[in-house]
Design a protein around this motif. Structure first.
Motif, PDB file in Angstrom:
ATOM      1  N   ASN A 141       0.850  -1.193   0.000  1.00  0.00           N
ATOM      2  CA  ASN A 141       0.000   0.000   0.000  1.00  0.00           C
ATOM      3  C   ASN A 141       0.884   1.241   0.000  1.00  0.00           C
ATOM      4  N   LEU A 142       0.927   1.936  -1.137  1.00  0.00           N
ATOM      5  CA  LEU A 142       1.689   3.185  -1.233  1.00  0.00           C
ATOM      6  C   LEU A 142       0.769   4.404  -1.294  1.00  0.00           C
ATOM      7  N   TYR A 143      -0.500   4.180  -1.059  1.00  0.00           N
ATOM      8  CA  TYR A 143      -1.465   5.282  -1.027  1.00  0.00           C
ATOM      9  C   TYR A 143      -1.358   5.959   0.335  1.00  0.00           C
ATOM     10  N   LEU A 144      -0.311   6.772   0.495  1.00  0.00           N
ATOM     11  CA  LEU A 144      -0.002   7.421   1.762  1.00  0.00           C
ATOM     12  C   LEU A 144       0.061   8.926   1.530  1.00  0.00           C
ATOM     13  N   PRO A 145      -0.964   9.677   1.906  1.00  0.00           N
ATOM     14  CA  PRO A 145      -0.970  11.119   1.664  1.00  0.00           C
ATOM     15  C   PRO A 145       0.165  11.828   2.393  1.00  0.00           C
ATOM     16  N   THR A 146       0.735  12.832   1.749  1.00  0.00           N
ATOM     17  CA  THR A 146       1.751  13.693   2.351  1.00  0.00           C
ATOM     18  C   THR A 146       1.300  15.147   2.212  1.00  0.00           C
ATOM     19  N   ALA A 147       2.058  16.042   2.807  1.00  0.00           N
ATOM     20  CA  ALA A 147       1.702  17.465   2.719  1.00  0.00           C
ATOM     21  C   ALA A 147       1.675  17.948   1.274  1.00  0.00           C
ATOM     22  N   ALA A 148       2.530  17.364   0.431  1.00  0.00           N
ATOM     23  CA  ALA A 148       2.582  17.774  -0.973  1.00  0.00           C
ATOM     24  C   ALA A 148       1.308  17.421  -1.722  1.00  0.00           C
ATOM     25  N   HIS A 149       0.546  16.448  -1.226  1.00  0.00           N
ATOM     26  CA  HIS A 149      -0.692  16.058  -1.889  1.00  0.00           C
ATOM     27  C   HIS A 149      -1.819  17.062  -1.614  1.00  0.00           C
ATOM     28  N   PHE A 150      -1.677  17.867  -0.561  1.00  0.00           N
ATOM     29  CA  PHE A 150      -2.745  18.789  -0.183  1.00  0.00           C
ATOM     30  C   PHE A 150      -2.496  20.219  -0.640  1.00  0.00           C
ATOM     31  N   ILE A 151      -1.244  20.581  -0.885  1.00  0.00           N
ATOM     32  CA  ILE A 151      -0.902  21.985  -1.067  1.00  0.00           C
ATOM     33  C   ILE A 151      -1.627  22.613  -2.255  1.00  0.00           C
TER      34      ILE A 151
END
Length: 351
Positions: A141-151
């Motif tokens: 499972n690499l579906y791991l949100p990071t801050a870059a996904h929200f900016i």
């Protein structure tokens, strides 16, 4: 459905955002117990350097560092193995976030100057073995949100014509939005350099990057109602993270001023940062040369210079230096001390 491009402007933007918020609440726990935690920033820099070389998207870089953090948190890994782990994390992240033609190739990786300085030669069987170990560790499972996904979801409304600059209406929305984007990218890099930001959920870190950018650009209110509604975060919730980001910014400004100090007896060209409310330029940030990205890396047990001091060079415009109204930010009455690192034993790396 392929969610590629500007998803935050599409009809499904809110649904995608809510799905990311739901997923971030179920991210693996991070304990900060790696025996190699003191080397963490070095390998985050390595990932950033290689990512910059191949012009990978911020989401791939942030995901790679997050995979490295989680893996180091679970295993006791030798320094030589950590090099392989870090690059394998970057390859996995790029395969997940980028198009296939943008994924770094083995031959190109081995040709990088930093690889020879590390005496490291990657092999296809070695990379496949490490990627398999990583995938098994994360249960594929690499579906791991990071801050870059929200900016990118926050940035379109980060600046509005109703905002005030130093108490006055803005005279150039386009330039302000450009600065907002560049400062948000800078603060994203700051958050990537310190594992202390992992105590915050990624969406909060991303919102804090926007809020910190507004503080630096002296836009008011610092956190307007539209951003609070969009992010569902109040200023009080963001403040601890914002403080850490602004401390790092202040440190980078001081470091930039140090590097501008001339030798003894030479005329001074140091930029003096005035009190809030005065105008200064971004020149201290723009003195860093892009060639520093690919300087040979030397392994050391001491903490290396932070990559974020190099990312400040991204504040340079493509045609001419941009001028900004910037001030050194002080938050009176606030405590800025970061929690110290705490050593803890970890399981052995056995594979």
């Amino acid at each position: 459905m392929e969610l590629e491009g500007q998803w935050w402007k599409g009809e499904l933007a809110e649904d995608i955002y809510q799905a990311l918020r739901y997923k971030e609440l179920r991210l693996p726990a991070y304990k900060g117990q790696s025996p190699q935690l003191s080397l963490r920033r070095y390998f985050a820099d390595l990932i950033a350097i290689v990512s910059n070389r191949f012009k990978l998207c911020p989401a791939a870089r942030h995901l790679a560092v997050y995979l490295l953090d989680l893996f180091m948190d679970r295993y006791d890994i030798s320094v030589q193995q950590l090099h392989m782990v870090a690059l394998s994390c970057l390859l996995l992240a790029s395969k997940f976030e980028e198009r296939e033609d943008r994924v770094p190739k083995l031959e190109t990786l081995n040709s990088l100057g930093c690889m020879s300085s590390m005496n490291l030669v990657l092999t296809k069987p070695g990379l496949l073995h490490m990627e398999l170990l990583l995938l098994e560790t994360f249960q594929w499972n690499l579906y791991l949100p990071t801050a870059a996904h929200f900016i990118e979801y926050y940035l379109p409304v980060a600046v509005n014509e109703t905002d005030l600059h130093d108490g006055w209406p803005m005279t150039c929305m386009e330039k302000t939005m450009l600065y907002m984007s560049k400062y948000a990218d800078y603060f994203l890099e700051v958050s990537l350099q310190d594992h202390a930001f992992l105590r915050f959920v990624p969406s909060l870190v991303s919102a804090a990057c926007v809020a910190s950018s507004r503080v630096i650009l002296r836009l008011s209110p610092s956190w307007p109602p539209r951003l609070q509604r969009l992010s569902a975060y109040s200023w009080e919730q963001l403040l601890p993270c914002v403080q850490k980001l602004l401390i790092a910014h202040d440190s980078d400004v001081k470091e930039a001023n140090k590097q501008k100090c001339p030798p003894s007896g030479a005329p001074s060209t140091q930029t003096v940062f005035p009190a809030p409310g005065s105008s200064v330029s971004l020149q201290p940030f723009m003195q860093r040369q892009n060639t520093q990205y690919m300087q040979p890396l030397v392994m050391s047990t001491q903490a290396p210079p932070s990559y974020r001091t190099h990312t400040a060079a991204s504040l340079q415009a493509s045609t001419a230096p941009l001028q900004s109204l910037e001030a050194k930010v002080n938050l009176p009455g606030r405590q800025y001390q970061l929690n110290p690192l705490y050593p803890c034993s970890a399981p052995c790396f056995d594979r």
